[in-house]
Design an enzyme around this catalytic site. Structure first.
Site, short mmCIF file in Angstrom:
data_model
loop_
_atom_site.label_atom_id
_atom_site.label_comp_id
_atom_site.label_asym_id
_atom_site.label_seq_id
_atom_site.Cartn_x
_atom_site.Cartn_y
_atom_site.Cartn_z
CB ALA A 89 -1.67 7.62 -3.90
N GLY B 50 0.88 -1.60 0.02
CA GLY B 50 0.33 0.04 -0.10
C GLY B 50 1.13 1.32 -0.16
CG ASN B 51 0.03 4.62 -1.79
OD1 ASN B 51 -1.26 5.25 -1.34
ND2 ASN B 51 -0.08 4.21 -2.82
NE ARG B 52 3.59 7.84 5.32
CZ ARG B 52 4.99 8.87 5.53
NH1 ARG B 52 5.80 8.81 5.03
NH2 ARG B 52 4.57 9.74 6.39
CB SER B 53 -2.96 8.41 -0.16
OG SER B 53 -4.58 9.08 0.43
#
Ligand code: CTP
Length: 403
Positions: free
Chosen positions: A285, A218-221
């Site tokens: 994102a 995943g990502n930090r959005s």
């Protein structure tokens, strides 16, 4: 928050006599918490539902109920307090506004403290009606609301569908206090309901690409920026559909929310919904890579996994049929920001791109603030200073509405 639009603003809250009057406490509390100065005026029937002591304690100011307050009796200290109030305020909110109070103001009556001040106002007026469903939908009430908009330029925060005090369920519940405060912020920042008739599709949040039933990439959005864009677009009159990856942010019930998890699910949802919208704001994102194979069983330590083979996801913006649509992309960059954003604008054939740099303090992922540069396909460029994500969302909408 430093730089909050509501900080230092002078707000009159008019409370009329309906059961939703109890929610006026939350409005006062939140306005004061955000640095606004609040003076409350109640109608005599509001006293049947809530006490002036509660509202004066929360606002820190005297609550006016009588058109001729004590201080003015017998000619002592005779002030034109209603004019002083009306010229003092930056905004007047009437919440709840009963059909009686709406009828009086829209027909020019000034027979109590609240309606008298409303008739003398110089600042914007925000009305949050509340009534049982049949009263709310009564054509005379609807006509009176229309007159308030047309003649006084009032902004109406429509009632909501839901459970009503009568036991019936339907339209008429006062808008949520949080929504009323959002609308107050919009009015105080000078943004108008200029997106009426527009259909806007917004994407938000990260996408999660599964490795196995337990893990993902995943990502930090956080989704905050996209949710604020959806909220601002709705408050400005647009019909809004929000496609969100995993995020804990909340949307108003009137916003059509479609929850997805992966980039491929987001792509499908965007394709399906773009047809019925005129604008896409792609603030999500989206993951650029996903695991080549998703294990159906949890990968065990003993499996000695040493690498994960990745494949590219489809670039949603690049794949879309954009004919007749306004398309806005985002670019979150760490280096060569302007050049990268300009490249993406061209490569993805966008009308506008919103650049934010991770190098700017308090901007980007997880923050409640953002600092953006808007670049249009005409080459026009505008830098905005650090603002709350709500104000940033409104600035983006103002720019796209000029395209
Ligand atoms: N985007 C998209 N589909 C993807 C990846 C990104 O539609 N698979 C969109 C994003 O929602 C954003 C814009 O493209 O509006 C730019 O996203 P960004 O991640 O900044 O750029 P990428 O094209 O992914 O390039 P890079 O990660 O190399 O910077």
């Amino acid at each position: 928050m430093k730089g909050d639009t509501l900080s230092g603003k002078k707000v009159i809250l008019g409370v009329s006599g309906g059961i939703a009057a109890y929610k006026a406490c939350l409005i006062v509390r939140n306005l004061v918490k955000r640095g606004a100065e609040v003076r409350v005026i109640m109608t005599p029937s509001a006293l049947e539902f809530i006490t002036p002591l509660t509202l004066s304690t929360l606002s820190g100011n005297e609550v006016i109920v009588n058109i001729f307050p004590e201080t003015q009796k017998n000619g002592v200290n005779l002030k034109t307090w209603h004019i002083e109030y009306a010229t003092w305020a930056d905004l007047m909110i009437i919440a709840p506004a009963t059909i009686n109070t709406i009828a009086k103001i829209s027909n020019g009556f000034a027979d109590n403290a609240l309606t008298t001040v409303a008739s003398a106002l110089r600042c914007p007026l925000l009305i949050a009606p509340a009534a049982d469903m049949d009263m709310y939908n009564n054509p005379v009430n609807r006509e009176n609301l229309r007159k308030l908009k047309e003649l006084l330029g009032a902004t109406i925060v429509s009632g909501e569908e839901g459970f009503l005090a009568s036991g019936l369920s339907g339209m008429g519940r006062m808008a949520d206090p949080e929504k009323i405060i959002d609308m107050a912020e919009l009015c105080l920042s000078g943004f108008k309901q200029d997106l009426l008739g527009r259909k806007i599709l917004v994407t938000a949040g990260p996408t999660f690409e599964d490795i196995d039933p337990v893990r993902f990439i995943g990502n930090r959005s956080s989704g905050k920026m996209g949710f604020q864009i959806a909220k601002a677009a709705y408050l400005r009159g647009a019909e809004v559909t929000l496609i969100s990856g995993p995020s804990s942010e909340k949307a108003y019930p009137e916003i059509k929310l479609i929850k997805v998890r992966s980039a491929s699910q987001m792509k499908l949802a965007v394709e399906e919904n773009l047809i019925s919208n005129d604008t896409l704001i792609m603030s999500a994102a989206v993951a650029d890579y996903r695991p080549h194979n998703v294990s159906v069983k949890k990968i065990k330590k003993e499996d000695s996994l040493s690498s994960i083979s990745l494949v590219k996801t489809d670039d949603i913006l690049s794949c879309l049929d954009k004919v007749g649509k306004t398309i806005v992309g985002f670019a979150l960059e760490t280096d060569e920001e302007l050049k990268n954003a300009q490249d993406k604008l061209k490569r993805k054939n966008l009308d506008m791109i919103v650049l934010n740099s991770l190098n700017d303090k308090n901007a980007g992922f997880e923050f409640d603030t953002n600092k953006i540069t808007v670049i249009k396909n005409t080459g026009e460029r505008k830098d905005y200073p650090l603002h709350s994500k709500f104000i940033t969302a409104n600035n983006i909408l103002t720019e796209l509405n000029k395209l």
